[in-house]
Write a protein that holds these residues in place. Structure first.
Motif, short mmCIF file in Angstrom:
data_model
loop_
_atom_site.label_atom_id
_atom_site.label_comp_id
_atom_site.label_asym_id
_atom_site.label_seq_id
_atom_site.Cartn_x
_atom_site.Cartn_y
_atom_site.Cartn_z
N PRO A 288 57.44 97.64 109.69
CA PRO A 288 56.07 97.40 109.25
C PRO A 288 55.87 97.59 107.74
CG PRO A 288 56.06 98.69 111.26
CD PRO A 288 57.50 98.58 110.82
N GLY A 289 56.64 98.45 107.11
CA GLY A 289 56.49 98.71 105.68
C GLY A 289 57.21 97.72 104.77
N HIS A 290 58.00 96.82 105.35
CA HIS A 290 58.70 95.84 104.53
C HIS A 290 57.69 94.89 103.89
CE1 HIS A 290 62.85 96.23 106.72
NE2 HIS A 290 62.58 97.25 105.93
N ARG A 291 57.89 94.59 102.63
CA ARG A 291 56.94 93.75 101.88
C ARG A 291 56.99 92.28 102.29
NH1 ARG A 291 56.08 96.32 96.22
NH2 ARG A 291 55.24 98.29 96.96
N CYS A 292 57.99 91.88 103.05
CA CYS A 292 58.06 90.49 103.50
C CYS A 292 57.10 90.23 104.65
CB CYS A 292 59.48 90.15 103.94
SG CYS A 292 60.01 91.03 105.43
N LEU B 281 58.64 83.55 100.13
CA LEU B 281 59.69 84.46 99.68
C LEU B 281 60.85 83.73 99.02
CD1 LEU B 281 59.63 86.80 102.79
CD2 LEU B 281 58.85 87.38 100.49
N ASP B 282 60.93 82.41 99.25
CA ASP B 282 61.97 81.56 98.66
C ASP B 282 63.35 82.16 98.92
OD1 ASP B 282 62.79 79.27 97.39
OD2 ASP B 282 62.45 80.04 95.36
N ILE B 283 63.55 82.55 100.17
CA ILE B 283 64.73 83.31 100.58
C ILE B 283 66.04 82.61 100.24
CG2 ILE B 283 66.01 84.14 102.60
CD1 ILE B 283 63.24 84.92 103.78
N ARG C 80 62.88 93.96 102.20
CA ARG C 80 62.26 95.27 101.94
C ARG C 80 61.18 95.21 100.87
NH1 ARG C 80 67.89 97.95 101.69
NH2 ARG C 80 68.23 98.43 103.87
N ASN C 81 61.47 94.54 99.76
CA ASN C 81 60.60 94.62 98.59
C ASN C 81 59.88 93.33 98.23
OD1 ASN C 81 61.39 97.33 98.13
ND2 ASN C 81 63.31 96.57 97.31
N GLY C 82 60.16 92.25 98.96
CA GLY C 82 59.51 90.98 98.65
C GLY C 82 60.05 90.34 97.40
N CYS C 83 61.10 90.93 96.83
CA CYS C 83 61.69 90.37 95.62
C CYS C 83 63.21 90.49 95.72
CB CYS C 83 61.20 91.08 94.37
SG CYS C 83 61.55 92.84 94.35
N GLY C 84 63.92 89.78 94.86
CA GLY C 84 65.38 89.79 94.91
C GLY C 84 65.99 90.61 93.83
#
Length: 164
Positions: A95-99, A107-109, A160-164
């Motif tokens: 639940p705490g993951h920013r994604c 997110l452009d994964i 986790r953070n919504g960023c790479g």
């Protein structure tokens, strides 16, 4: 799962893991190679109920057992399949993951990590095979991704953070 890491000057490092089942485990890695493992009470998370001290060899052997190097349960055999450098892994979205609440496209994964999302299984067991960029990632879903080890490291960072 909740995880914290902190430096212990002159001693080593401290790792605190709050498991999904509610257990609290603390591992202290001493600069001399010793490891101390502490387990805490549910009702009083500040009261240690057990402690084990391991030397470096014992700690590495135990980590191999826990990590599945010496034995992999049959149910997990299909979770990680290595084909040369290609690895398929499963990730539970906390639940705490920013994604959470964002789409795969937002997110452009694939462009940011190189990993490919090949399936998402929602908490209610709905399956999205080869999901498109419009799929919104939900807490407690399982994401199945394919890529090389470094791509998985970057992919986990995005989850986790919504960023790479």
């Amino acid at each position: 799962m909740n995880y914290k890491e902190s430096d212990l000057p002159g001693i080593g490092k401290k790792f605190v893991l709050q498991t999904r089942s509610g257990d609290k485990v603390v591992v202290i890695v001493h600069d001399d190679g010793r490891r101390e493992l502490y387990h805490f009470e549910y009702e009083d998370p500040d009261h240690s109920i057990s402690m084990v001290t391991l030397d470096d060899d014992e700690a590495r052997f135990l980590s191999a057992i826990v990590g599945g190097v010496t034995y992999k349960p049959r149910a997990l055999e299909s979770i990680e399949v290595a084909l040369d450098d290609l690895v398929i892994e499963w990730y539970r979205l906390e639940p705490g993951h920013r994604c959470v609440g964002r789409t795969i496209g937002e997110l452009d994964i694939r462009a940011r990590s190189g990993a490919t999302v090949i399936a998402v299984i929602d908490k209610n067991h709905n399956k999205h095979i080869n999901p498109g960029p419009e799929l919104i990632l939900q807490a407690d879903s399982m994401v199945v991704a394919a890529g090389e080890r470094e791509q998985h490291r970057q992919f986990k960072e995005i989850l986790r953070n919504g960023c790479g």
